[in-house]
Design a protein around this motif. Structure first.
Motif, PDB file in Angstrom:
ATOM      1  N   GLU A  30       0.812  -1.225   0.000  1.00 14.18           N
ATOM      2  CA  GLU A  30       0.000   0.000   0.000  1.00 14.18           C
ATOM      3  C   GLU A  30       0.839   1.265   0.000  1.00 14.18           C
ATOM      4  O   GLU A  30       0.434   2.281  -0.553  1.00 14.18           O
ATOM      5  N   THR A  31       1.999   1.226   0.675  1.00 15.93           N
ATOM      6  CA  THR A  31       2.723   2.480   0.942  1.00 15.93           C
ATOM      7  C   THR A  31       4.150   2.497   0.413  1.00 15.93           C
ATOM      8  O   THR A  31       4.786   3.548   0.396  1.00 15.93           O
TER       9      THR A  31
ATOM     10  N   SER B 152      -0.891   4.526   5.118  1.00 21.70           N
ATOM     11  CA  SER B 152      -1.916   3.563   4.710  1.00 21.70           C
ATOM     12  C   SER B 152      -3.329   4.081   5.011  1.00 21.70           C
ATOM     13  O   SER B 152      -4.223   3.990   4.164  1.00 21.70           O
TER      14      SER B 152
END
Ligand code: GLY
Length: 383
Positions: free
Chosen positions: A88-89, A170
């Protein structure tokens, strides 16, 4: 997401430490519109940043009970969790799987590790018993005074400050509104139901509130009707940080009954800690420094020659029975607790997020939460 005006949310999470961030993320993953309130300038600057990041339920456990079950579930969730955060990050939270050692230096320590080894072997858990030579072959830094050791291959560590950064990133990506410099003042309750939170930046209307304010959890009050408070006490832990020589001479997290050292990939080694009932006094003291240094040099005498590069203190949130306080408040609909994680906030944050989100969304208590209900306490008073 900045500090834009939000006056209503499906759920409000109070507290932007790793527990609040994980609850907010798990709710957002279940498509809820979440507002997270953090009273500091940035999320995760208190206990979440002060921690050592050990994910070591076996190393610290004397028996298989409900807490041990929760702690192992927390640890075992970390592999998929770290992968998801990285996806996600792009942030690697440095889940280091080298393992954890627990050292014995006295006869009493030896008796303790023998008991721990025996019950864990009987329970078919992953644990190895090492004699002094085997321990020193594994980590040459270990003191020649060591008598025996346990190795827990599944007890690992995470870089908790990277974890904070990854979670903050996130939750934004999942659409959580993060409101910093925003203090929750009181819950507004109408006919035994949460209807809003009054904050330093205005009233937020909501029907779900999650209290995840760590050591500050007992400060929230209410208006309309009252709610049963839970007493959470701050327990100070001091930490020291030293610079390791290169190449890194130690890789395992290493505990003794008196302290621990946590080598990091970036060349630091953390040493902890103290357990002090001194309120919110965020000091590092000469006595703390002496105690931690003594425990660290007992483990590895070379620590005594390292440069001290940093030190800090944090507040562990402790409930009166040392156990976390998790789940729905039976007297006020819409109020949930995710606090009291004491020595295990980093370990338990992801599993807390998942279990609390499941309870909120499904309106059913997951079995793992039963033992930790806020209802187990006689209310300390109505706030
Ligand atoms: N979890 C380690 C400590 O609280 O010191």
């Amino acid at each position: 997401m900045g500090n834009q005006e939000v006056k209503a949310a499906e759920a409000v999470v109070i507290g932007g430490g790793v527990v609040g961030l994980c609850v907010a993320r798990s709710l957002a993953l279940r498509k809820m519109k979440v507002l997270l309130l953090e009273r500091g300038e940035n999320p995760g600057m208190e206990a979440s940043s002060a921690a050592g990041g050990m994910l070591a339920p076996q190393c610290e456990a004397d028996r298989a009970d409900e807490f041990f079950e929760l702690a192992c579930a927390g640890r075992d969730l970390y592999t998929p969790f770290a992968d998801a955060l990285r996806e996600e990050t792009g942030i690697d939270i440095e889940l280091d799987r080298t393992g954890t050692l627990y050292l014995a230096f006295t006869e009493e320590d030896e008796a303790e590790i023998t008991d721990r080894y025996e019950w864990q072997r009987r329970a078919n858990l992953s644990v190895e018993k090492l004699n002094a030579n085997e321990a020193r072959e594994l980590e040459s830094w270990i003191s020649p005074r060591v008598r025996a050791a346990l190795r827990f291959p599944l007890d690992v560590q995470v870089e908790n400050r990277r974890l904070v950064r990854a979670l903050a990133e996130s939750v934004k990506r999942h659409g959580v509104q993060v409101r910093t410099n925003a203090e929750a003042i009181r819950l507004i309750i109408d006919r035994e139901r949460v209807v809003a939170v009054e904050t330093s930046v205005g009233v937020i209307h909501t029907s779900v509130v999650v209290m995840a304010c760590g050591a500050w959890s007992s400060f929230l009050t209410s208006s309309g009707s009252r709610f049963p408070g839970v007493r959470i006490e701050p327990v100070r832990g001091q930490m020291l940080c030293f610079a390791l020589p290169s190449p890194r001479p130690v890789r395992h997290v290493i505990y003794s009954p008196r302290g621990y050292i946590v080598p990091r990939r970036d060349g630091r080694v953390l040493a902890g800690s103290t357990t002090e009932h001194v309120g919110f006094e965020a000091r590092v003291t000469a006595e703390g420094l002496r105690k931690i240094s003594t425990a660290a040099t007992e483990i590895a005498p070379q620590v005594g020659g390292l440069a001290l590069t940093d030190y800090w203190a944090g507040f562990r949130p402790r409930a009166e029975d040392d156990l976390p306080v998790l789940g729905a408040c039976s007297e006020v609909a819409g109020l949930f607790y995710a606090t009291g994680h004491y020595r295990n906030g980093i370990l338990l944050a992801p599993v807390t997020g998942e279990l609390i989100a499941e309870q909120i969304v499904n309106n059913e208590t997951p079995a793992l939460l039963n033992r930790f209900s806020p209802d187990r306490f006689t209310p300390v008073g109505m706030f």
